[in-house]
Structure formats: C-alpha cells, structure tokens
Enzyme design. Structure first.
Site, mmCIF file in Angstrom:
data_model
loop_
_atom_site.group_PDB
_atom_site.id
_atom_site.type_symbol
_atom_site.label_atom_id
_atom_site.label_comp_id
_atom_site.label_asym_id
_atom_site.label_seq_id
_atom_site.Cartn_x
_atom_site.Cartn_y
_atom_site.Cartn_z
ATOM 1 N N SER A 144 0.866 -1.183 0.000
ATOM 2 C CA SER A 144 0.000 0.000 0.000
ATOM 3 C C SER A 144 0.895 1.223 0.000
ATOM 4 O O SER A 144 2.036 1.172 0.485
ATOM 5 C CB SER A 144 -0.887 0.006 1.254
ATOM 6 O OG SER A 144 -1.515 1.253 1.426
ATOM 7 N N TYR A 157 -1.270 -0.994 10.230
ATOM 8 C CA TYR A 157 -1.368 -1.153 8.782
ATOM 9 C C TYR A 157 -0.092 -0.654 8.106
ATOM 10 O O TYR A 157 0.489 -1.330 7.253
ATOM 11 C CB TYR A 157 -2.585 -0.392 8.270
ATOM 12 C CG TYR A 157 -2.943 -0.674 6.839
ATOM 13 C CD1 TYR A 157 -3.573 -1.868 6.483
ATOM 14 C CD2 TYR A 157 -2.685 0.248 5.827
ATOM 15 C CE1 TYR A 157 -3.921 -2.138 5.168
ATOM 16 C CE2 TYR A 157 -3.029 -0.001 4.514
ATOM 17 C CZ TYR A 157 -3.651 -1.204 4.187
ATOM 18 O OH TYR A 157 -3.986 -1.468 2.873
#
Length: 274
Positions: A144, A157
C-alpha cells in the site's frame, strides 16, 4: 521478462473472494489465465471462480487462512497439482485496523501482522522454490502507499505494508538473474471491503476518511489490477497506480524531513474536513 501473457498463465491469488483479489482474478480471466482462487471465505472464493468460469477461464476455489503457514503449504501443493506449476503468485489477502498507537490492543496487532505480513511471507517462502526450480515466475506482493507514506492513525497497517515493501525489495535483489521477478503494488484508496471488515479504535476518524477517499478515487479495483499485471509483465518492481500516492512518495524522498512531517497530517486533515 519473467511474466508473459502470450500463453496461458497459471496463477494463484489470495484474498480473492472479493475486492481487489476478485478484480485480479477477473482480469487474469480476460487474459486467458488458469487461476486458483484462494480466500478464508470459501463462499466468496467460489463466487469468484464461478465468474471466471463464465469468462471461459478454468478456475479452482480453495479456502486458505494465509496467517497459518500450514494452510499456505496446502495451497501451494494444491496449486502444483491442479495447475502443474505456478507462473504468478499474487499475495493479496489483507486486513486493516486504525486508531492511535496507544489505543490498539495487542491482539489486533497480532491479527494484522498474521494476515498482512506473515501471509505474504508464507506465500513467498512456499511458492518461490517451485518458481526457482522451473526457472521462471513472478510474485506480486500487495502492499500500500501507506507502507511508503506512513499516515497518522494507521500504525499497524503502515508497519505491515512497509514490511511488505522491504520484503519485496529484498526479493528483487535475491532473485536477480533467476528468471523469477517481483512487483510490489502500492495503491492509495479505492473501494474494497477492507474498511468495513477492519478493527477501529479510539476517537480516530481514519476509517471514515479512508472511506471518503475510496469513494472519490477515479481508479478503482479493476484498473488497479490491470495496472499491477501490466507492471509485472514489464518487470517493474514498484507499481504505484494512483497519482496522489506517486507524487507524495516522490515528495517524501525529496523534501526536507520536517516539511514532510508537517505536510502529511495537513493533507489528510483537509480530507477529514472535506
């Protein structure tokens, strides 16, 4: 070139029961691939496989919890048996959690590390030997832009995705000259189920902010999947499909440290108020 769609590709996609994983599978189907569709949700995997069959693509649905090494080992064995080898592994399965660092319980750290990081490690560890032996193949690790930019209120995350970037960079060096390649996909926001299925803590508005950005994105899952597969076919290591992630990453590498640390909270603060 480590990956070519000139002939049918044998592919395995994790987290393929919906979202980006399903988009990867459908794009692979349009490219005449044979696909093992893996997801912890077998019903979702079967629905994706059914959609692939409608495209005339041979597909096999398998339940797999990527956080469990033995489950990924079984997936690798099944793929070898069903496909006769694997040309493309897409480590896509992922989960999310948000909130201040001091508000996130240890069990949620362990949960996200198990899927987002260990899931990718297990896939690479257990599929790479077969690819090395056949002298060709490609791995797409779905990270990401969060792993490059480290936005506030997303520490677990960010940590897992940054680790996936580091793992992919390491693999690129180790695999040079073997006929096996790696691409790390670093998108920003597009519509998936990851926020709804996530674990969110404290007074953080990170989840609602992410949802807004997902809805606004011009490039959604089908385009992201297409971009990533094209990048892999070109032998590209870093695949950044969204313009905002690409320019913020460049700015981070070029800008003075203090400037960048002020810019990112301000940028996402404007989105929260929007």
């Amino acid at each position: 070139m480590t990956l070519s769609f000139d002939k049918p590709v044998r592919a395995v996609v994790t987290g393929a029961g919906g979202g980006l994983g399903r988009a990867f599978c459908l794009e692979l189907g349009r490219r005449n691939a044979r696909v093992v569709v893996a997801d912890i949700d077998l019903a979702g995997a079967e629905e994706t496989a059914a959609q692939l069959e409608k495209l005339g693509c041979k597909a096999h649905a398998r339940a797999c919890d990527v956080a469990r090494r033995e489950a990924v080992a079984e997936l690798a064995e099944a793929a070898q048996s069903l496909l006769g080898g694997v040309d493309l592994l897409i480590n896509n399965a992922g989960v999310a959690t948000s909130g201040p660092v001091d508000a996130i319980p240890q069990q949620d750290w362990e949960w996200i590390m198990g899927v987002n990081l260990w899931g990718v490690i297990h896939g690479c560890e257990l599929f790479l030997p077969h690819m090395r032996a056949q002298g060709r193949g490609h791995v797409i690790n779905v990270a990401s832009a969060a792993g490059l930019l480290c936005t506030p209120m997303m520490a677990p995350y960010n940590v897992t995705k940054a680790a996936v970037v580091a793992l992919s960079e390491t693999m690129a060096g180790e695999l040079h000259g073997t006929g096996v390649g790696v691409t790390v996909l670093c998108p920003t926001f597009f519509r998936t189920r990851i926020i709804d299925a996530g674990r969110h803590h404290g007074e953080s508005r990170a989840a609602s902010t992410a949802s807004k950005l997902m809805d606004r994105a011009k490039m959604q899952a089908p385009e992201v999947a297409r971009f990533a597969l094209d990048a892999a076919a070109e032998g590209t290591l870093y695949a950044l499909p969204h313009a905002d992630g690409s320019w913020l990453w460049r700015l981070k590498r070029l800008a003075p440290e203090r400037f960048y640390q002020k810019l990112v909270p301000r940028y996402f603060g404007k989105i929260k108020r929007g």
